[in-house]
Motif scaffolding. Structure first.
Motif, PDB file in Angstrom:
ATOM      1  N   GLY A   1     -51.299 -17.328 -14.441  1.00  0.00           N
ATOM      2  CA  GLY A   1     -51.222 -18.734 -14.845  1.00  0.00           C
ATOM      3  C   GLY A   1     -52.082 -19.043 -16.054  1.00  0.00           C
ATOM      4  O   GLY A   1     -51.723 -19.877 -16.891  1.00  0.00           O
ATOM      5  N   MET A   2     -53.225 -18.379 -16.152  1.00  0.00           N
ATOM      6  CA  MET A   2     -54.081 -18.542 -17.326  1.00  0.00           C
ATOM      7  C   MET A   2     -53.377 -18.049 -18.580  1.00  0.00           C
ATOM      8  O   MET A   2     -53.351 -18.733 -19.616  1.00  0.00           O
ATOM      9  CB  MET A   2     -55.383 -17.765 -17.123  1.00  0.00           C
ATOM     10  CG  MET A   2     -56.269 -17.682 -18.360  1.00  0.00           C
ATOM     11  SD  MET A   2     -57.805 -16.740 -18.070  1.00  0.00           S
ATOM     12  CE  MET A   2     -57.143 -15.092 -17.765  1.00  0.00           C
ATOM     13  N   ALA A   3     -52.791 -16.866 -18.507  1.00  0.00           N
ATOM     14  CA  ALA A   3     -52.100 -16.297 -19.656  1.00  0.00           C
ATOM     15  C   ALA A   3     -50.908 -17.157 -20.061  1.00  0.00           C
ATOM     16  O   ALA A   3     -50.669 -17.389 -21.253  1.00  0.00           O
ATOM     17  CB  ALA A   3     -51.656 -14.872 -19.354  1.00  0.00           C
ATOM     18  N   ALA A   4     -50.167 -17.652 -19.085  1.00  0.00           N
ATOM     19  CA  ALA A   4     -49.011 -18.500 -19.387  1.00  0.00           C
ATOM     20  C   ALA A   4     -49.444 -19.782 -20.084  1.00  0.00           C
ATOM     21  O   ALA A   4     -48.813 -20.224 -21.055  1.00  0.00           O
ATOM     22  CB  ALA A   4     -48.242 -18.820 -18.104  1.00  0.00           C
ATOM     23  N   GLY A   5     -50.529 -20.383 -19.600  1.00  0.00           N
ATOM     24  CA  GLY A   5     -51.026 -21.606 -20.225  1.00  0.00           C
ATOM     25  C   GLY A   5     -51.493 -21.383 -21.648  1.00  0.00           C
ATOM     26  O   GLY A   5     -51.267 -22.219 -22.535  1.00  0.00           O
ATOM     27  N   ALA A   6     -52.138 -20.245 -21.880  1.00  0.00           N
ATOM     28  CA  ALA A   6     -52.587 -19.930 -23.238  1.00  0.00           C
ATOM     29  C   ALA A   6     -51.394 -19.737 -24.161  1.00  0.00           C
ATOM     30  O   ALA A   6     -51.366 -20.242 -25.290  1.00  0.00           O
ATOM     31  CB  ALA A   6     -53.469 -18.688 -23.214  1.00  0.00           C
ATOM     32  N   ARG A   7     -50.393 -18.986 -23.693  1.00  0.00           N
ATOM     33  CA  ARG A   7     -49.215 -18.732 -24.525  1.00  0.00           C
ATOM     34  C   ARG A   7     -48.508 -20.038 -24.874  1.00  0.00           C
ATOM     35  O   ARG A   7     -48.071 -20.237 -26.021  1.00  0.00           O
ATOM     36  CB  ARG A   7     -48.247 -17.785 -23.813  1.00  0.00           C
ATOM     37  CG  ARG A   7     -47.021 -17.422 -24.651  1.00  0.00           C
ATOM     38  CD  ARG A   7     -47.458 -16.714 -25.929  1.00  0.00           C
ATOM     39  NE  ARG A   7     -46.423 -16.639 -26.924  1.00  0.00           N
ATOM     40  CZ  ARG A   7     -45.939 -15.480 -27.401  1.00  0.00           C
ATOM     41  NH1 ARG A   7     -46.388 -14.331 -26.919  1.00  0.00           N
ATOM     42  NH2 ARG A   7     -45.047 -15.484 -28.346  1.00  0.00           N
ATOM     43  N   GLU A   8     -48.397 -20.931 -23.923  1.00  0.00           N
ATOM     44  CA  GLU A   8     -47.730 -22.202 -24.180  1.00  0.00           C
ATOM     45  C   GLU A   8     -48.485 -23.028 -25.225  1.00  0.00           C
ATOM     46  O   GLU A   8     -47.861 -23.673 -26.081  1.00  0.00           O
ATOM     47  CB  GLU A   8     -47.574 -22.968 -22.872  1.00  0.00           C
ATOM     48  CG  GLU A   8     -46.552 -22.329 -21.941  1.00  0.00           C
ATOM     49  CD  GLU A   8     -46.587 -22.881 -20.532  1.00  0.00           C
ATOM     50  OE1 GLU A   8     -47.405 -23.783 -20.267  1.00  0.00           O
ATOM     51  OE2 GLU A   8     -45.799 -22.405 -19.687  1.00  0.00           O
ATOM     52  N   ALA A   9     -49.813 -22.996 -25.173  1.00  0.00           N
ATOM     53  CA  ALA A   9     -50.596 -23.737 -26.171  1.00  0.00           C
ATOM     54  C   ALA A   9     -50.383 -23.164 -27.563  1.00  0.00           C
ATOM     55  O   ALA A   9     -50.188 -23.911 -28.536  1.00  0.00           O
ATOM     56  CB  ALA A   9     -52.077 -23.708 -25.800  1.00  0.00           C
ATOM     57  N   PHE A  10     -50.409 -21.842 -27.687  1.00  0.00           N
ATOM     58  CA  PHE A  10     -50.196 -21.225 -28.999  1.00  0.00           C
ATOM     59  C   PHE A  10     -48.776 -21.484 -29.510  1.00  0.00           C
ATOM     60  O   PHE A  10     -48.578 -21.715 -30.709  1.00  0.00           O
ATOM     61  CB  PHE A  10     -50.486 -19.729 -28.941  1.00  0.00           C
ATOM     62  CG  PHE A  10     -51.934 -19.400 -28.700  1.00  0.00           C
ATOM     63  CD1 PHE A  10     -52.925 -19.969 -29.481  1.00  0.00           C
ATOM     64  CD2 PHE A  10     -52.306 -18.531 -27.683  1.00  0.00           C
ATOM     65  CE1 PHE A  10     -54.263 -19.686 -29.262  1.00  0.00           C
ATOM     66  CE2 PHE A  10     -53.643 -18.236 -27.459  1.00  0.00           C
ATOM     67  CZ  PHE A  10     -54.628 -18.814 -28.252  1.00  0.00           C
ATOM     68  N   ASP A  11     -47.814 -21.482 -28.609  1.00  0.00           N
ATOM     69  CA  ASP A  11     -46.442 -21.772 -29.018  1.00  0.00           C
ATOM     70  C   ASP A  11     -46.306 -23.215 -29.494  1.00  0.00           C
ATOM     71  O   ASP A  11     -45.611 -23.486 -30.491  1.00  0.00           O
ATOM     72  CB  ASP A  11     -45.477 -21.511 -27.862  1.00  0.00           C
ATOM     73  CG  ASP A  11     -45.246 -20.021 -27.593  1.00  0.00           C
ATOM     74  OD1 ASP A  11     -45.670 -19.197 -28.443  1.00  0.00           O
ATOM     75  OD2 ASP A  11     -44.671 -19.692 -26.543  1.00  0.00           O
ATOM     76  N   ARG A  12     -46.935 -24.151 -28.807  1.00  0.00           N
ATOM     77  CA  ARG A  12     -46.861 -25.552 -29.227  1.00  0.00           C
ATOM     78  C   ARG A  12     -47.442 -25.746 -30.624  1.00  0.00           C
ATOM     79  O   ARG A  12     -46.961 -26.563 -31.406  1.00  0.00           O
ATOM     80  CB  ARG A  12     -47.596 -26.449 -28.223  1.00  0.00           C
ATOM     81  CG  ARG A  12     -46.867 -26.650 -26.906  1.00  0.00           C
ATOM     82  CD  ARG A  12     -47.517 -27.749 -26.084  1.00  0.00           C
ATOM     83  NE  ARG A  12     -48.886 -27.449 -25.709  1.00  0.00           N
ATOM     84  CZ  ARG A  12     -49.244 -26.865 -24.564  1.00  0.00           C
ATOM     85  NH1 ARG A  12     -48.311 -26.489 -23.682  1.00  0.00           N
ATOM     86  NH2 ARG A  12     -50.521 -26.641 -24.273  1.00  0.00           N
TER      87      ARG A  12
END
Length: 273
Positions: free
Chosen positions: A56-67
């Motif tokens: 979940g941490m990795a997914a949240g980080a990836r979503e922030a970078f994608d945004r």
């Protein structure tokens, strides 16, 4: 891994690098590097350092970078006032999600201004790394240690590296949010600020001597930890500069370990490890 202010001033007009301001939003709004985006990487707390929490941490980080549109031809350069405990954490999150090429502005915005770099107000929407329920996103699992990895570190020839203040390490001080004082048993120790000098990373050979004095070897895996995983990232990239390449962060760090009464602790001066 790191870029100097002089180098960034020269290269920024090419449009390939994106300054990422990891200071508080209000500071970014007031004065930042022109074109910088705002990303809060500091306030993140992992709910638990198990596989679900790490995913979940990795997914949240990836979503922030994608945004923010970071990755590929938009290479982030993470910065704060000086090189401290936040910009390295930003780079670690970036590499955790499998993105490459990110950099730390060594010396931060103070070095930028000292080199004559221009300043502008922060524009746009700030973002933040937060836990996510998104499934199926790949990430670089070997960059992060679970609680079980730390507990059983001796089974895979890993060393634990505590980079908090000596008072935290010895248990004479602990943060109010931590249930117990002390350290993870068999931890090696050096304060994270020891790898820095005048707001920048020390030369690689100096960091190597600090690591060796702490009993660390580049031949072994090293798991860094602190209070909640930020200072640990500063130490990790210091070790990387010094030639260490088997490095992980225990993101839950002492905050999580202290809260689990079933986990062992040590208090007092360092033992021989």
């Amino acid at each position: 891994m790191i870029i100097t202010a002089a180098e960034l001033i020269k290269l920024l007009p090419e449009g390939k690098f994106v300054p990422v301001d990891v200071r508080p939003e209000a500071v970014w709004r007031e004065a930042t590097i022109p074109g910088a985006v705002s990303l809060n990487v500091y306030d993140y707390f992992i709910p638990e350092s198990d596989e679900a929490g790490i995913t979940g941490m990795a997914a949240g980080a990836r979503e922030a970078f994608d945004r923010l549109g970071l990755g590929g031809d938009r290479i982030p350069v993470f910065f704060e006032e000086q090189t401290g405990m936040i910009s390295p954490r930003g780079l670690w999150f970036y590499e955790l999600v499998g993105l490459r090429g990110g950099l730390i502005l060594d010396g931060g915005i103070q070095a930028w201004k000292a080199e004559g770099g221009q300043i502008a107000s922060g524009i746009g929407l700030p973002d933040v790394i937060a836990q996510s329920e998104t499934k199926g996103l790949s990430f670089t699992r070997e960059l992060v240690a679970s609680t079980d990895d730390v507990l059983n570190h001796a089974d895979h020839d890993a060393d634990i590296f505590d980079v908090r203040r000596k008072t935290e390490f010895e248990g004479t001080f602990h943060h109010a949010c931590c249930a117990r004082p002390g350290r993870i048993p068999h931890s090696h120790f050096a304060f994270y600020e020891d790898v820095l000098k005048d707001g920048k990373y020390r030369p690689a050979e100096e960091i190597r001597r600090i690591a060796e004095a702490a009993g660390l070897s580049p031949d072994r895996e090293v798991i860094t930890y602190c209070h909640r995983g930020a200072r640990a990232a500063t130490a990790l990239y210091g070790l990387k500069l010094a030639g260490f390449d088997k490095l992980k962060i225990y993101v839950g760090s002492w905050h999580e370990w202290a809260g689990n009464a079933a986990l062992p602790i040590e208090i007092g001066p360092a033992e021989e490890v």
